[in-house]
Design a protein around this motif. Structure first.
Motif, PDB file in Angstrom:
ATOM      1  N   HIS B 185       0.690  -1.279   0.151  1.00  0.00           N
ATOM      2  CA  HIS B 185      -0.302   0.039  -0.176  1.00  0.00           C
ATOM      3  C   HIS B 185       0.896   1.368  -0.026  1.00  0.00           C
ATOM      4  N   PRO B 274     -11.130  -7.204   2.262  1.00  0.00           N
ATOM      5  CA  PRO B 274     -10.198  -6.228   1.923  1.00  0.00           C
ATOM      6  C   PRO B 274     -10.103  -6.072   0.312  1.00  0.00           C
ATOM      7  N   GLU B 275     -10.846  -6.604  -0.310  1.00  0.00           N
ATOM      8  CA  GLU B 275     -10.777  -6.533  -1.998  1.00  0.00           C
ATOM      9  C   GLU B 275     -10.651  -4.919  -2.610  1.00  0.00           C
ATOM     10  N   SER B 278      -8.352  -2.009   2.591  1.00  0.00           N
ATOM     11  CA  SER B 278      -7.796  -2.602   3.490  1.00  0.00           C
ATOM     12  C   SER B 278      -7.999  -1.816   4.940  1.00  0.00           C
ATOM     13  N   GLU B 336      -7.365 -11.179   8.348  1.00  0.00           N
ATOM     14  CA  GLU B 336      -7.996 -11.272   7.033  1.00  0.00           C
ATOM     15  C   GLU B 336      -8.394  -9.866   6.361  1.00  0.00           C
ATOM     16  N   SER B 337      -8.050  -8.884   7.044  1.00  0.00           N
ATOM     17  CA  SER B 337      -8.630  -7.469   6.525  1.00  0.00           C
ATOM     18  C   SER B 337      -7.794  -6.730   5.734  1.00  0.00           C
ATOM     19  N   ARG B 339      -5.400  -6.988   2.239  1.00  0.00           N
ATOM     20  CA  ARG B 339      -5.226  -7.237   0.899  1.00  0.00           C
ATOM     21  C   ARG B 339      -3.723  -6.985   0.443  1.00  0.00           C
ATOM     22  N   LYS B 340      -2.914  -7.814  -0.079  1.00  0.00           N
ATOM     23  CA  LYS B 340      -1.570  -7.686  -0.586  1.00  0.00           C
ATOM     24  C   LYS B 340      -1.788  -7.028  -1.980  1.00  0.00           C
ATOM     25  N   LEU B 341      -1.073  -6.016  -2.319  1.00  0.00           N
ATOM     26  CA  LEU B 341      -1.234  -5.270  -3.448  1.00  0.00           C
ATOM     27  C   LEU B 341       0.035  -5.743  -4.450  1.00  0.00           C
TER      28      LEU B 341
END
Lengths: 344, 344
Positions: B185, B274-275, B278, B336-337, B339-341
């Motif tokens: 991020h 988180p799609e 996040s 789980e909240s 997302r890996k970008l």
């Protein structure tokens, strides 16, 4: 209670002290030093004679402490208060706010199993007491006799002369169970805390049993799960149910916090809610709608309950009112945690 | 504080009263009636002379009230306490339990903006005070001078002579932000409560800014959202962000309860966590792992914080210890909240 009209002179004679001494003790005068033995003698005389103080006269004579006791009886020795349950947290926030607006501070105490409300009230010169949850009847009688305004919250089977606030707990249990039956469920469990004789859980159980009986469904003790109202017990029970072939198709849970733990445990055990098992909660705190699945639950207005409790005790202290028994309504909030079963 | 060793005789002379009267006032003797004007005169003399009581002598002479004040300063007039936030609820439950084990009761008060801690302490004969959150410096000085043991919780920039418990708030903000940067991020927002000069939110903001600077990322005021630490503000902000094209790809939220509201608002606004965005929280109460998505958050040990606060104030009352400043560690709990970008 039929009481001969006893006055302070009678007590003084009975206790062998002066009438002034009796007056100081009854009016909680903190500017007078009185020996503990004397207080004891007078209190015993009060009990023996069944004296009920004239509250009007007392208010004129006494100095208010502007301190309210919020007492939360512990059903087990040495346990923590349940304020991590947002139900109690919301109650406290609203109770304190209402009291603070009227110039009162709050003394908070988890009275231990062997501790008397009266001791706390006397030691702290409380103007009034609000007791939340299960109570000890003999203690309540003492408080009434000494004339300390007392309000009971979430308590059943009590002397109707005392002010009280409850919700329609039995109807809550009934609504939840009727709803599950209407959704096609026939084996319905109940998860709850301790089933004390005069506590809210027993009332909710009554409503559950009434709905079952209405539809000719049998009561089955194997489906009644009783532990503590806590996330932890819910988690444990959820795991246990997930591993058991003998589980019901739906569970009515008598507190949201317990339902949160239960759902977590069911999920951990590999089940889906509501696909594999349905859940209805009780309370509808602000998190219920935010869980996954959003929790179908019985809604009660805890903020209003707390405000009324504060008002009732302050009204009694300030002589505005005596003895109201308020029952607040409940309702079912339908969300996503119950599956509709197709009946064969 | 370099103070000439002033004794009660000096104060008596200065105030024009007897040494016994000074002693009664300093030792909070509830069995003595003293006129309010006299108390005022003596307190003024104490302030003028900068008297610091000899606590050892005081403990011998005084009668303890065994009453602790848990004061929660309100940053706005006429607001409710935040016990529906389970962080505060857990603090209270553990604090009361620890105090009860040692024979103390708790007086709880949301001191209003214009109310003095000292007034509450004196009016209620408190043995000691624990202040949670933002404090008013002038009041603290008064308490110190009068010699009432005081412990500060979650407060910064204070006199280190007073006992305190905090967590490593700055490091919490740093860990959360470093983690988000590590997950790819680059536009990272911060959602928080009021940024008071010496409050925890400002420390968490410092950690956030430090992590950004470490990676050469700009500070951008548009991404700092400051309101109240509440579910309601989170909900409002979530809806607002969902409708704004200018939103960051991730938000560090300085309280779980605020994150719960934010996630709800984002979902209501049509975004997925988180799609689409996040979120990292702060506290790790027992519900964080049960949300959907399970919340990645900074963990603090609120139970331990409460126990230590109770121990510190009781130790000070009972002369066992003076002035400890405890800082508890924090850690990141990955769930789980976020997302890996994938970076281009």
């Amino acid at each position: 209670m039929a009481t001969k009209r006893i006055n302070m002179k009678d007590i003084a004679k009975e206790a062998g002290v002066s009438t002034a001494t009796v007056s100081y003790i009854i009016n909680k005068r903190s500017d007078q030093v009185i020996a503990p033995q004397t207080i004891k003698k007078v209190e015993e005389a009060i009990k023996r004679l069944g004296y009920v103080p004239n509250l009007g006269a007392r208010a004129l004579a006494s100095r208010h402490s502007y301190l309210l006791g919020l007492l939360i009886p512990q059903t087990e020795k040495e346990t923590k208060l349940m304020f991590s349950n947002s139900f109690y947290g919301s109650f406290l926030s609203n109770f304190e706010y209402e009291a603070r607006k009227k110039g009162y501070n709050i003394l908070i105490s988890g009275t231990d199993v062997d501790e008397s409300y009266l001791d706390v009230a006397r030691k702290r010169s409380l103007d009034g007491i609000v007791i939340v949850g299960v109570e000890i009847e003999s203690d309540i009688k003492d408080l009434k006799q000494i004339g300390i305004p007392t309000v009971l919250v979430d308590s059943y089977g009590m002397d109707k002369e005392l002010s009280s606030v409850t919700i329609d707990d039995e109807n809550g249990g009934f609504l939840a169970t009727e709803y599950l039956i209407g959704m096609g469920h026939r084996t319905i469990g109940l998860a709850t805390g301790y089933l004390t004789k005069e506590g809210v859980n027993t009332e909710r159980l009554k409503g559950y049993e009434k709905a079952l009986a209405n539809h000719g469904l049998p009561k089955d003790g194997r489906y009644v799960y009783s532990g503590t109202i806590s996330y932890e017990y819910g988690l444990e029970l959820g795991l246990q149910l997930a591993g058991s072939p003998e589980r019901p198709s739906a569970v009515f849970v008598t507190a949201d916090i317990l339902a949160f733990g239960l759902i977590k445990g069911l999920k951990k055990g590999g089940l889906k809610v509501p696909e594999d098992i349905s859940v209805v909660g009780f309370d509808d705190g602000f998190l219920a709608s935010n869980m996954e699945p959003a929790l179908t639950t019985i809604r009660q207005d805890v903020d209003e309950k707390a405000r009324i409790a504060a008002q009732l005790v302050i009204d009694a202290i300030e002589e505005k009112e005596h003895g109201s028994n308020i029952v607040l309504p409940v309702s079912l909030v339908e969300r996503e945690s119950v599956r509709k079963l197709v009946l064969n």
